[in-house]
Design a protein around this motif. Structure first.
Motif, short mmCIF file in Angstrom:
data_model
loop_
_atom_site.label_atom_id
_atom_site.label_comp_id
_atom_site.label_asym_id
_atom_site.label_seq_id
_atom_site.Cartn_x
_atom_site.Cartn_y
_atom_site.Cartn_z
N GLN A 21 -10.04 18.22 10.71
CA GLN A 21 -10.42 17.63 9.36
C GLN A 21 -11.81 18.55 8.83
OE1 GLN A 21 -11.17 14.11 8.37
NE2 GLN A 21 -13.39 14.38 8.06
N PRO A 33 -8.31 0.73 0.39
CA PRO A 33 -8.83 -0.82 0.94
C PRO A 33 -8.37 -1.22 2.20
CG PRO A 33 -7.54 -0.83 -1.25
CD PRO A 33 -7.18 1.05 -0.52
N PHE A 46 0.85 -1.28 0.59
CA PHE A 46 -0.62 0.24 -0.30
C PHE A 46 0.79 1.37 -0.21
CE2 PHE A 46 -2.33 -3.07 2.05
CZ PHE A 46 -3.95 -2.43 1.00
N LEU A 88 -13.22 9.93 -3.56
CA LEU A 88 -12.69 9.82 -1.65
C LEU A 88 -14.44 8.80 -1.31
CD1 LEU A 88 -12.49 14.10 -1.61
CD2 LEU A 88 -11.33 11.96 -1.20
N GLU A 91 -4.46 1.96 6.44
CA GLU A 91 -3.59 2.89 5.76
C GLU A 91 -4.16 3.90 6.06
OE1 GLU A 91 -2.43 5.46 2.17
OE2 GLU A 91 -3.36 3.51 1.85
N ARG A 145 -11.33 17.68 0.28
CA ARG A 145 -12.02 16.36 -0.17
C ARG A 145 -13.58 17.95 -0.37
NH1 ARG A 145 -9.46 12.59 4.42
NH2 ARG A 145 -7.64 12.30 2.88
N GLY A 202 -17.00 10.79 6.99
CA GLY A 202 -15.87 10.43 6.37
C GLY A 202 -14.70 11.64 5.79
N ASP A 203 -15.12 11.00 4.43
CA ASP A 203 -14.44 12.51 3.58
C ASP A 203 -15.09 13.79 3.21
OD1 ASP A 203 -11.57 11.54 3.31
OD2 ASP A 203 -12.46 10.55 2.21
N PRO A 247 -12.96 11.26 12.82
CA PRO A 247 -12.17 11.62 11.84
C PRO A 247 -11.08 12.16 11.77
CG PRO A 247 -13.53 13.54 12.84
CD PRO A 247 -13.97 11.84 13.32
N GLY A 248 -10.95 11.49 10.85
CA GLY A 248 -9.38 12.67 10.27
C GLY A 248 -7.48 11.34 10.26
N LYS A 250 1.59 17.50 2.64
CA LYS A 250 1.66 17.15 3.22
C LYS A 250 2.10 18.57 4.49
CE LYS A 250 3.22 13.00 5.94
NZ LYS A 250 4.00 12.25 6.38
N ASP A 284 -4.00 8.38 7.11
CA ASP A 284 -3.98 9.83 6.30
C ASP A 284 -2.73 10.21 6.46
OD1 ASP A 284 -5.03 11.94 5.16
OD2 ASP A 284 -7.04 12.05 6.62
N THR A 285 -2.21 11.20 5.00
CA THR A 285 -1.31 11.84 4.94
C THR A 285 -0.83 12.83 5.97
OG1 THR A 285 -2.27 11.75 2.88
CG2 THR A 285 -0.21 12.83 2.82
N ARG A 307 -7.15 6.89 5.66
CA ARG A 307 -7.25 7.14 4.71
C ARG A 307 -8.88 6.05 4.30
NH1 ARG A 307 -5.90 9.49 0.35
NH2 ARG A 307 -4.28 11.02 1.91
#
Lengths: 211, 698
Positions: A201, B234, A26, B111, B249, A144, B77-78, B226-227, A33, B251-252, B230
């Motif tokens: 967020q 998957p 992955f 997203l 995974e 987003r 979510g996003d 949240p946050g 960033k 989040d960045t 990702r």
């Protein structure tokens, strides 16, 4: 025939041994960033002028993702909150780009003419409104929602990404009590301090990307 | 000034609130007050019409959602916003919240949102405190929500309900709704001893494996906060004997994770869809059985084994076995010296692997779309390797001897005055190993590249150590060499025989070259290899047999000339790139638009991401994907077959791999129109896996 089968299964077993247990790779796509260089872009404004991010090195740059029909965007424009923030940024010498990543035919998409009118009607004061109908820039920043806010410092590093404030609602009445993350990130960074809340967020409508 | 764009919906909203308020006034006696709103119909409902001192009654807001629209979970979510309800109750009436029903994944392009379709019930449990007087309890709710399809509409309503205070229990018509939603509440306590670990890019949940978890499919973890992760990525599930793991995974710009990471895990269990809560604690001790550290150590062990296996690869075995032969020759001598050679050789291998790793890590930093095996995407590299290995094979066959100066250096090694030679041999062995190692190490090396740089370097070093290990072992226990026959003529024969594995390597390299640069170029490379051999033959076999110094010199010049010409010819052709033809008419070239178009018309899509130099890919292709029954099954279900060829570097394919969360081939993906998330197959395919997945198609 038998030999080839043996050969194939030997190779197969070796491949199995080495690859089976390996966690799949992955990988986060290379995206904006905090603390790293903000992704470069060149976008065209409603007057046909091109703006390249790196041309504004040496100045603070604020990016705002915008969709005129999104209730969360309306909250901040109808209350005058976003315009106030734009003016505050301009007074501090910062550059402000309002970006629309809605694809053509999707909600919030604006031609240059419509954008000019919407900006004038809402009395918005960004340095420029930029069209990103392919969504390329939006995706590079991992934008987003509308609004989704970014603050880039004079060295071109991303210092803030996320929501405009801490009240994730569509209610204008909440603005008065809200802590504005963009305003505080800008003040802290300009004062030479570390931004205390560098990532939040983002809240709002999903960006209506192409595809 | 015209404020039309912004003002019109606001007026409509005000009207809506007014209507809702009026409606609730009119319906004073009724406990059910419908609110008028676009796309969503919110009602306040109760399971019993009454409440009393020792009996609980449930009250809730029931949202009916227009098809295609959705409301959000507490972590939306996003994008989006969870519905908010502010309850107002008389004094001495107590409310305790009911859980949120298990959410669903709602993808929006690249997203992901978490929420509900069709209907949602958000409720509270009503109890009376001892001090409550009165014969009626009025409970009101101020509700705010955001309902979205592609566009979003905010809504609000003020609703209220009256509960009679009596012991007479009369079930309301709406109690069935509460029963229905009760089944959707995530089950508490079904998952035991959940822990989590994290590194810079991943978070891994680990929990006890139960019978139900063992058979679970399509697992997905919804974090409450949240946050952190990702949302659209998957999640990789591995069911172990004792503990299972879910790798997510991050989040960045991930926020810090609370000490207890809470959320809801949904999956298809033995009895249909299930949802359970997870409260994972940060794993600190070694008790986190399948933590990332364990994965890392497993990788280290695997890398070591992979390194040892490299010794028997056709491109490495000849070089190493000749190295062993030399060891036999000097085995009678100083054991100290033999050890020294072993150590130097190992150092050469490990250092070369580290240099390779640094190159890879450096290129990755530059944002190059590289995976392991990248060298084999360069025709020039493949050509060079083919030429080099041909020369080596000819040398083993005795067609030519290496130059006098080189021999002197080699001689020095044997007399022990220089150990640099052993180091160089290590470097050479690594270089030779690289075309053989690439196809096998895709997964392990991709892990190293995605881990932190330090972890990556450690893995590469272990890989190198594994490769050097058998030789190192021999050099420390030269007694084992006595098991081999005494030095003699057999060694010369063995050396010559070792040319043949090298020829096999060349055959493979020429094939890869053909894929890269086209069949014509492959032919030219073969011709060049033959002329190269002729050149070496003149230089090394004919030349030394000449009596006069002049003829020897002429042979030398002609031979060297032919060698150089061959190299030049091959190099010029290797730069020319012809598009490799897609011979298989069943398969179409991968194109994102084709995938999207097929998904839009609900046609299933199977994608084979492959590369000529990836042996696992070729094995899968030969044994599974080319199987007549599999092809027949694909045809019967009208599956669109796409092939993404990564033999050469391609931005498009790299991006496509990344979009599925992968960075290497093989990758097999099935888009099932009945499922929101594409099915990703393990890297080693089997016919039954394909059949099972196709069987799930609508």
């Amino acid at each position: 025939m038998r030999f080839s089968k043996l050969f194939t299964s030997t190779i197969f077993t070796l491949a199995l041994l080495i690859q089976l247990n390996a966690p799949s790779a992955f990988a986060a796509p290379k995206q904006a960033k905090i603390g790293e260089s903000a992704p470069e872009f060149t976008l065209t404004d409603n007057n046909g002028k091109q703006h390249r991010l790196s041309d504004y090195k040496g100045k603070y740059v604020i990016l705002e993702w915008f969709n005129k029909d999104c209730p969360f965007v309306k909250k901040h424009y109808e209350s005058g909150n976003m315009q106030k923030l734009q003016k505050e940024a301009a007074d501090k010498g910062a550059v402000w780009f309002t970006i629309t990543s809605s694809a053509e035919g999707k909600q919030g998409y604006m031609t240059n003419e419509i954008a000019t009118k919407v900006l004038a009607d809402s009395n918005a004061q960004p340095t420029a409104w930029l069209a990103d109908p392919t969504g390329e820039v939006g995706k590079a920043y991992d934008a987003r929602t509308t609004p989704h806010m970014y603050v880039i410092n004079p060295e071109g590093k991303l210092v803030y990404a996320g929501a405009i404030d801490d009240k994730a609602t569509t209610d204008e009445d909440d603005i008065a009590e809200a802590t504005n993350y963009v305003s505080s990130a800008l003040s802290e960074s300009m004062a030479g301090q570390e931004v205390s809340t560098a990532s939040t967020q983002a809240y709002g409508c999903s960006i209506k990307y192409a595809g | 000034m015209n404020h039309h764009t912004f003002n019109a919906p606001r007026l409509a909203l005000t009207k809506l609130i007014a209507e809702a308020t009026i409606t609730s006034f009119l319906a004073l006696w009724c406990c059910i007050t419908p609110a008028l709103a676009q796309r969503v119909d919110a009602r306040i409902i109760t399971d019993y019409a009454s409440v009393s001192g020792n009996q609980r009654t449930r009250i809730g807001v029931h949202f009916k959602i227009e098809p295609g629209w959705h409301l959000y979970w507490k972590n939306p979510g996003d994008s989006g916003m969870a519905p908010k309800i502010k309850w107002t109750v008389p004094e001495a009436v107590k409310l305790s919240p009911l859980p949120w029903p298990a959410p669903k994944r709602l993808p929006v392009g690249h997203l992901m949102n978490f929420g509900y379709e069709n209907e949602l019930l958000l409720g509270e449990e009503v109890t009376l405190r001892p001090g409550f007087g009165g014969d009626r309890a009025t409970i009101s709710a101020e509700i705010e929500w955001l309902v979205c399809k592609e566009d979003c509409l905010p809504g609000e309503a003020k609703l209220s309900a009256d509960l009679e205070v009596t012991r007479n229990r009369e079930e309301s018509a709406d109690s069935a709704i509460f029963e229905r939603f009760e089944k959707l509440y995530p089950v508490k306590g079904a998952i035991e001893s959940a822990t989590f670990t994290e590194n810079s890019s991943f978070l891994e949940l680990s929990f006890k494996t139960t019978d139900n978890i063992k058979v679970a499919k399509d697992l997905f973890f919804f974090p409450e906060v949240p946050g952190i992760v990702r949302n659209a990525a998957p999640q990789r599930f591995t069911a172990g004997k004792d503990r299972s793991t879910l790798r997510i995974e991050k989040d960045t710009n991930a926020h810090s994770i609370p000490r207890t990471f809470k959320g809801v895990l949904t999956f298809d269990g033995s009895g249909g869809p299930e949802a359970v809560t997870i409260d994972a604690h940060a794993a600190r001790s070694a008790s986190a059985a399948a933590s990332l550290q364990t994965v890392f150590f497993a990788q280290i062990a695997l890398a070591f084994i992979a390194g040892i296996i490299l010794n028997v690869m056709p491109c490495v075995f000849p070089v190493l076995s000749i190295k062993v032969l030399r060891l036999i020759e000097i085995s009678g001598k100083d054991t100290q010296l033999i050890r020294h050679h072993g150590i130097m050789f190992s150092a050469g291998v490990v250092v070369s692997f580290l240099v390779l790793a640094l190159i890879l890590i450096g290129l990755r930093g530059l944002g190059e779309g590289l995976g392991w095996g990248f060298q084999l995407q360069s025709p020039l590299f493949v050509m060079s390797m083919a030429m080099f290995i041909t020369a080596l094979a000819l040398n083993l066959l005795g067609v030519f001897e290496v130059g006098a100066s080189v021999q002197r250096a080699a001689g020095k090694i044997e007399t022990g005055s220089s150990s640099a030679g052993s180091f160089v041999d290590g470097v050479l062995a690594t270089l030779l190993a690289s075309p053989c190692s690439a196809p096998f190490m895709g997964g392990a090396v991709a892990y190293a590249l995605n881990a932190s740089s330090a972890e990556g370097l450690a893995l590469f070093a272990v890989l190198g150590f594994g490769m050097a290990f058998p030789f190192l072992l021999l050099s420390f226990f030269p007694a084992a060499l006595r098991l081999l026959p005494r030095p003699g003529e057999w060694m010369e024969l063995f050396k010559k025989f070792m040319a043949f594995p090298l020829f096999a390597t060349i055959a493979w390299l020429v094939w890869v070259f053909g894929k890269l640069s086209g069949d014509n170029s492959a032919f030219v490379l073969l011709l060049s290899l033959i002329t190269l051999s002729v050149g070496f033959f003149i230089l090394g076999t004919i030349g030394p047999k000449q009596r006069s110094a002049k003829s020897r010199r002429v042979c030398g010049v002609i031979g060297l000339g032919i060698v150089l010409l061959s190299i030049g010819a091959a190099a010029s052709y290797s730069v020319e790139a012809n598009e490799p033809a897609n011979q298989d008419s069943l398969w179409r070239e991968y194109d994102e638009h084709l995938v999207n178009a097929a998904i839009a018309e609900e046609r299933p899509v199977f994608i084979d991401f492959t590369a000529a130099w990836c042996i696992t890919c070729q094995v899968n292709k030969a044994l599974v994907l080319s199987d007549a029954a599999v092809i027949e099954a694909f045809k019967r279900r009208d599956v669109l077959l796409l092939r993404g060829d990564w033999t050469r570097r391609s931005e498009k394919i790299t991006a496509a791999l990344l979009s599925y969360g992968y960075k290497s081939v093989p990758l097999y993906v099935l888009h099932n129109p009945a499922k929101r998330v594409p099915v990703i197959f393990p890297s080693v395919l089997s016919i039954s896996m394909i059949n099972d997945a196709l069987g799930e198609l609508p």
